[in-house]
Scaffold this motif. Structure first.
Motif, PDB file in Angstrom:
ATOM      1  N   ASP A   1       0.801  -1.225   0.000  1.00 37.22           N
ATOM      2  CA  ASP A   1       0.000   0.000   0.000  1.00 37.22           C
ATOM      3  C   ASP A   1       0.835   1.277   0.000  1.00 37.22           C
ATOM      4  OD1 ASP A   1      -2.383  -1.506   0.045  1.00 37.22           O
ATOM      5  OD2 ASP A   1      -2.204  -1.745   2.220  1.00 37.22           O
ATOM      6  N   ALA A   2       2.151   1.143   0.093  1.00 36.82           N
ATOM      7  CA  ALA A   2       3.027   2.313   0.112  1.00 36.82           C
ATOM      8  C   ALA A   2       3.267   2.820  -1.306  1.00 36.82           C
ATOM      9  CB  ALA A   2       4.364   1.960   0.753  1.00 36.82           C
ATOM     10  N   THR A   3       3.424   4.111  -1.444  1.00 33.91           N
ATOM     11  CA  THR A   3       3.825   4.690  -2.716  1.00 33.91           C
ATOM     12  C   THR A   3       5.325   4.503  -2.848  1.00 33.91           C
ATOM     13  OG1 THR A   3       2.049   6.321  -2.624  1.00 33.91           O
ATOM     14  CG2 THR A   3       3.912   6.802  -4.093  1.00 33.91           C
ATOM     15  N   LEU A   4       5.742   3.769  -3.870  1.00 29.83           N
ATOM     16  CA  LEU A   4       7.164   3.487  -4.075  1.00 29.83           C
ATOM     17  C   LEU A   4       7.626   4.052  -5.409  1.00 29.83           C
ATOM     18  CD1 LEU A   4       7.377  -0.208  -2.816  1.00 29.83           C
ATOM     19  CD2 LEU A   4       8.141   1.857  -1.642  1.00 29.83           C
ATOM     20  N   ILE A   5       8.705   4.792  -5.377  1.00 30.33           N
ATOM     21  CA  ILE A   5       9.265   5.438  -6.561  1.00 30.33           C
ATOM     22  C   ILE A   5      10.721   5.021  -6.696  1.00 30.33           C
ATOM     23  CG2 ILE A   5       9.812   7.660  -7.639  1.00 30.33           C
ATOM     24  CD1 ILE A   5       7.521   8.837  -5.865  1.00 30.33           C
ATOM     25  N   VAL A   6      11.093   4.477  -7.837  1.00 29.46           N
ATOM     26  CA  VAL A   6      12.499   4.156  -8.076  1.00 29.46           C
ATOM     27  C   VAL A   6      13.226   5.465  -8.377  1.00 29.46           C
ATOM     28  CG1 VAL A   6      14.143   3.017  -9.613  1.00 29.46           C
ATOM     29  CG2 VAL A   6      12.103   1.804  -8.870  1.00 29.46           C
TER      30      VAL A   6
END
Length: 110
Positions: free
Chosen positions: A28-33
């Motif tokens: 549910d976390a917003t993950l950005i590479v």
């Protein structure tokens, strides 16, 4: 924001297994590479792994044609996201037919 690779290196996703695991553990976390993206294929892979976005600069800023590279990155991000949402097939260790053959007549030619 996990690294794909060291900032500005353009090496892509050095440890896709770790990124896949991170996504699975934080659904549910917003993950950005952030960092390391050097080619549109790198951006597409990040999105296929289920990341929400990629943060990049060097790949566009240092490209021979930055405008064209920015367009390529945008298309890659979109394609990767669509692939993730569509549901990628699981990798197999061996070939598996996708066309059913059970119960179908066939002709044996000798």
């Amino acid at each position: 924001m996990p690294w794909g690779a060291p900032i500005g290196s353009g090496q892509g996703l050095l440890n896709p297994w770790a990124l896949r695991t991170l996504r699975a553990r934080l659904p549910d976390a917003t993950l950005i590479v952030d960092a390391g993206i050097g080619a549109p294929s790198h951006a597409a892979l990040a999105m296929e792994l289920g990341f929400d976005a990629v943060l990049l600069n060097s790949a566009v800023a240092k490209a021979r044609d930055p405008v064209q590279m920015a367009a390529a990155m945008a298309q890659a991000v979109s394609a990767g996201r669509h692939g993730f949402e569509a549901g990628l097939i699981a990798a197999q260790d061996m070939a598996t037919a996708s066309t059913p053959v059970d119960g179908r007549p066939f002709v044996l030619r000798i």
